[in-house]
Each structure stands twice: as structure tokens, then as C-alpha cells.
Design an enzyme around this catalytic site. Structure first.
Site, PDB file in Angstrom:
ATOM      1  N   GLU A   1       0.800  -1.225   0.000  1.00 28.22           N
ATOM      2  CA  GLU A   1       0.000   0.000   0.000  1.00 28.22           C
ATOM      3  C   GLU A   1       0.834   1.277   0.000  1.00 28.22           C
ATOM      4  O   GLU A   1       0.672   2.142   0.864  1.00 28.22           O
ATOM      5  CB  GLU A   1      -0.992  -0.026   1.175  1.00 28.22           C
ATOM      6  CG  GLU A   1      -1.883  -1.270   1.128  1.00 28.22           C
ATOM      7  CD  GLU A   1      -2.859  -1.388   2.297  1.00 28.22           C
ATOM      8  OE1 GLU A   1      -2.747  -0.603   3.250  1.00 28.22           O
ATOM      9  OE2 GLU A   1      -3.735  -2.272   2.228  1.00 28.22           O
TER      10      GLU A   1
ATOM     11  N   GLU B   1      -5.394 -10.885  -2.330  1.00 30.97           N
ATOM     12  CA  GLU B   1      -6.275 -10.837  -1.148  1.00 30.97           C
ATOM     13  C   GLU B   1      -7.747 -10.857  -1.560  1.00 30.97           C
ATOM     14  O   GLU B   1      -8.577 -10.138  -1.000  1.00 30.97           O
ATOM     15  CB  GLU B   1      -5.991  -9.572  -0.326  1.00 30.97           C
ATOM     16  CG  GLU B   1      -4.534  -9.426   0.060  1.00 30.97           C
ATOM     17  CD  GLU B   1      -4.257  -8.240   0.970  1.00 30.97           C
ATOM     18  OE1 GLU B   1      -5.203  -7.696   1.562  1.00 30.97           O
ATOM     19  OE2 GLU B   1      -3.079  -7.859   1.083  1.00 30.97           O
TER      20      GLU B   1
HETATM   21  C1  XIL Z   1      -5.832  -7.620   7.778  1.00 29.68           C
HETATM   22  C2  XIL Z   1      -6.089  -8.897   8.554  1.00 29.68           C
HETATM   23  O1  XIL Z   1      -6.965  -9.711   7.796  1.00 29.68           O
HETATM   24  C3  XIL Z   1      -6.653  -8.579   9.906  1.00 29.68           C
HETATM   25  O2  XIL Z   1      -6.769  -9.765  10.704  1.00 29.68           O
HETATM   26  C4  XIL Z   1      -5.768  -7.558  10.643  1.00 29.68           C
HETATM   27  O3  XIL Z   1      -6.395  -7.169  11.837  1.00 29.68           O
HETATM   28  C5  XIL Z   1      -5.512  -6.352   9.775  1.00 29.68           C
HETATM   29  O4  XIL Z   1      -5.003  -6.749   8.519  1.00 29.68           O
HETATM   30  N1  XIL Z   1      -4.940  -5.372   3.302  1.00 29.68           N
HETATM   31  C6  XIL Z   1      -3.839  -6.133   3.636  1.00 29.68           C
HETATM   32  C7  XIL Z   1      -3.956  -7.179   4.675  1.00 29.68           C
HETATM   33  O5  XIL Z   1      -2.786  -6.016   2.977  1.00 29.68           O
HETATM   34  O6  XIL Z   1      -2.750  -7.401   5.351  1.00 29.68           O
HETATM   35  C8  XIL Z   1      -5.064  -6.857   5.650  1.00 29.68           C
HETATM   36  O7  XIL Z   1      -5.188  -7.930   6.563  1.00 29.68           O
HETATM   37  C9  XIL Z   1      -6.352  -6.592   4.911  1.00 29.68           C
HETATM   38  C10 XIL Z   1      -6.203  -5.401   3.991  1.00 29.68           C
END
Ligand code: XIL
Length: 365
Positions: A160, A266
């Protein structure tokens, strides 16, 4: 009348059974990783607790060829303080993946995100002058990548980095404030030095939005102009049931045009139609929780979008990996983001049964 051979007689006997309409939920679900083996890896982000649930562990072993640690490889899980590392949870996931013949995507070496309990950019990183911050970042990345060398085949090196605002390329994170745009290059060079064989990714969300994609590509072009070692773009693809795939196509094509690999990192699809303001300060703008089970039309729309996405992924040789952010609807970060509310974003329901979304992915045409 001619007598049937014993084999054919058995076949005739079983015929009525085969003709029975089996409800989708009980039909034997084909293995996703086998279905897509010729195209790309199929991955899931998991937590260590999931590997201790036998039914869930079996589901993960059956369908996924790639594992991402949902949180266990983030700085808040590994770094207890400067130079103090705890790899226990991450190592447990690595062992689980190895036992199941799965490969591992590392997520993530550098992130800006913080909550009350999780800080992906711990304060100690930022003490002292610029040189001190750079040295700590390099030391941390070197330690983590070296620890997993030969076991993690790809890293989301920076997560990000792109800004959400027009006219601003880089997110104004603490990393940017401390090191300027160079922090991205510093991170990638440190990762490559620690494991020359690992594939290195810049990962981001909303790459399917034109503005965000343009900003991300500006960063990529700057990296490539300086010969920074980068192999691919990670597209998070946290999508909504009402989205279409035009933006995804553009994001995959922009990456291809730069000679880079595409990983979907994701993937999940929320069943809520939240306005953009819901993701800002005005969380009250978010749609209210469904009073009962999720609406059938949204469940069907979610399945259609999953099917369309997988048709698109399968048509593009640049797509080498597609990872879901979770496994079943029982456990998803979307139960807490952007507000606390039950959500149903994945392919398997809370009991692990395949949903319409699963069948759309299993037979996308
Ligand atoms: C999220 C996890 O799923 C949660 O359990 C944690 O509390 C916060 O992070 N983008 C990303 C991931 O790159 O690492 C994030 O994961 C979700 C959004």
C-alpha cells in the site's frame, strides 16, 4: 435378448443414482488447486488457529496450493522490538504448508497500517535521523527474508505505497515522512540482497480503480527507471458484489505492459453496498447488517462476479497466483472492517460447505 456383461449390468444398476439431482452443498467439491493447476496457484490467507481445526485444515490442504500468513509475517507479529524477533507463529504456518506440499507467499515486509493492538510500523523504527531509520528498515528486512530464505518464494515487499488522493503519488505514511519516496527502493533492494531467488512484489488495494492504478504505475515506472528489482504487482482485489471486471482487466493489462507478473493477493467480495464515505471517517454511512441470512440476489451476484474474475484470470498467462483473503465465511477480516458486522465474502460458508461462489469458480464458463 442379449445378456449384458457384468460391468454394464452394474452400470445400469447405478444409473438412476447418477441421474439424481444432488444438492450443490453436498455434491463432492472438486479441488480448486487441481482445477487451476495448469493456470496459476490457488492460495488462501490463513491464521495459525485454522491449522489446528482438523476439518478446516483438510479443506485448506485440498483446495489451496499456496499459503499466505494473514498476519503472522507482519512486523507487529515478528518484531517484539528492535532486533528482537519472534518467528513462532510464522514458522508454524511454514511447517503446515510444507507438510501439505504448499508454497508460501510472504506478506508483508513493510506496511503503514496500525490499530489499537496491531502496529505494522512499530515506533522504534522511526527513532533518530533518516540514516538510522533506513538502517533499521534494512536490518529488519534482511533478518526476516534471510530467516525464510528458500521457504518463502515471493514477498509483498511493500504494501500500500500508493496514495488514495489525486495529485499525490505516494501515501503519506510514516515511512514516506521519514525516508521520502526512496523507502520503496530501499526495501526492494534489501529484500533482493537477502534472497536473490525470491520474487518481489509491490502490493496494493483498489488497483481496479483508474486513479489508484495510475498512481501505482507511476511508482512502478520510477522503480523500473532506477533498475530496482521488482518482479510483479500484487492486486489485493477486495471487491463488492456489485462491481464489474473492467477495472480489474485494466489493472492486469497495465502490469503486463510493464513486463511484470500479476498476483491476485487478497481476493474477497463483500455483500454490502457501502458508499465510499463508509471507508472514510463517516463509518455511520456503512450499510446496516442484514437482519437475517444474506439476500439471495447478492449471493448470486457475488457468484457471478467470482466466475467472471476467474474467466479473466484464466485467460491471462501473466496471472500466476490467485489468493483468497481467508477460507470460510466463519473467519474474515470483513467481520470487523470497515465496521463490525457479519459478512459472507468467501467461497465456503461458515460450516465449510461450498457456496454458489465456489461453483462459479469451479466451472467459470
Ligand atoms: C488484515 C487482517 O486480515 C486482519 O486480521 C488484521 O487485523 C488487519 O489486517 N490489506 C492487507 C492485509 O494487505 O494485510 C489486511 O489484513 C487486509 C487489507
Amino acid at each position: 435378448m442379449r445378456a449384458f456383461s457384468p460391468r454394464i449390468r452394474l452400470g445400469l444398476l447405478l444409473l438412476p443414482l447418477a441421474g439424481c439431482a444432488t444438492p450443490a452443498a453436498t455434491r463432492a467439491a472438486p479441488s480448486l488447486k487441481e482445477l487451476y493447476a495448469a493456470k496459476f496457484q490457488i492460495g488462501a490467507a490463513i491464521a495459525p488457529s485454522m491449522t489446528r481445526d482438523p476439518a478446516l485444515a483438510a479443506l485448506i490442504a485440498r483446495h489451496f496450493s499456496s499459503i499466505t500468513a494473514e498476519n503472522a509475517m507482519k512486523a507487529y507479529a515478528i518484531a517484539r522490538g528492535e532486533g528482537v524477533y519472534d518467528f513462532a507463529d510464522a514458522d508454524a504456518l511454514v511447517a503446515f504448508a510444507a507438510a501439505n506440499g504448499q508454497i508460501i507467499r510472504g506478506h508483508t515486509l513493510l506496511w503503514h497500517w496500525r490499530s489499537a493492538t496491531q502496529n505494522a510500523a512499530p515506533d522504534w523504527f522511526f527513532e533518530g535521523d533518516r540514516a538510522a531509520v533506513q538502517r533499521r528498515l534494512e536490518t529488519y528486512i534482511t533478518a526476516v527474508v534471510t530467516h525464510f530464505r528458500g521457504r518463502v518464494y515471493a514477498w509483498d515487499v511493500v504494501n500500500e505505497a500508493a496514495s488514495n488522493s489525486d495529485g499525490e503519488t505516494y501515501r503519506r505514511s510514516r515511512w514516506f515522512e521519514a525516508l521520502g519516496p526512496d523507502y520503496v527502493e530501499i526495501a526492494f533492494r534489501a529484500a533482493r540482497a537477502a534472497d536473490p531467488d525470491a520474487l518481489l512484489f509491490l502490493n496494493d488495494y483498489d488497483t481496479e480503480q483508474p486513479g489508484k492504478l495510475a498512481r501505482l504505475m507511476t511508482i512502478i515506472d520510477a522503480l523500473k527507471a532506477k533498475n530496482v528489482p521488482i518482479d510483479g504487482v500484487g492486486h489485493q482485489l477486495h471487491m463488492r458484489f456489485s462491481d464489474d471486471i473492467a477495472g480489474v482487466r485494466a489493472a492486469l493489462a497495465a502490469t503486463e505492459a510493464r513486463g511484470l507478473v500479476n498476483h491476485v493477493t487478497e481476493l474477497d467480495i463483500t455483500l454490502y453496498e457501502d458508499p465510499a464515505s463508509c471507508y472514510g471517517a463517516a463509518r455511520q454511512a456503512c450499510e446496516a447488517a442484514f437482519p437475517g441470512p444474506p439476500p439471495a440476489d447478492r449471493v448470486a451476484a457475488q457468484a457471478r462476479l467470482y466466475g467472471a474474475l476467474f474467466r479473466e484470470f484464466a485467460a491471462r498467462p501473466s496471472v500466476k497466483s490467485v489468493t483468497f483473503w481467508g477460507v470460510t465465511d466463519a473467519l474474515s477480516w470483513l467481520h470487523g472492517f470497515p465496521v463490525a458486522r457479519p459478512n459472507y465474502p468467501l467461497l465456503f460458508d461458515a460450516d465449510g460447505a461450498p457456496k454458489p461462489a465456489f461453483w462459479a469458480v469451479a466451472s467459470p464458463s
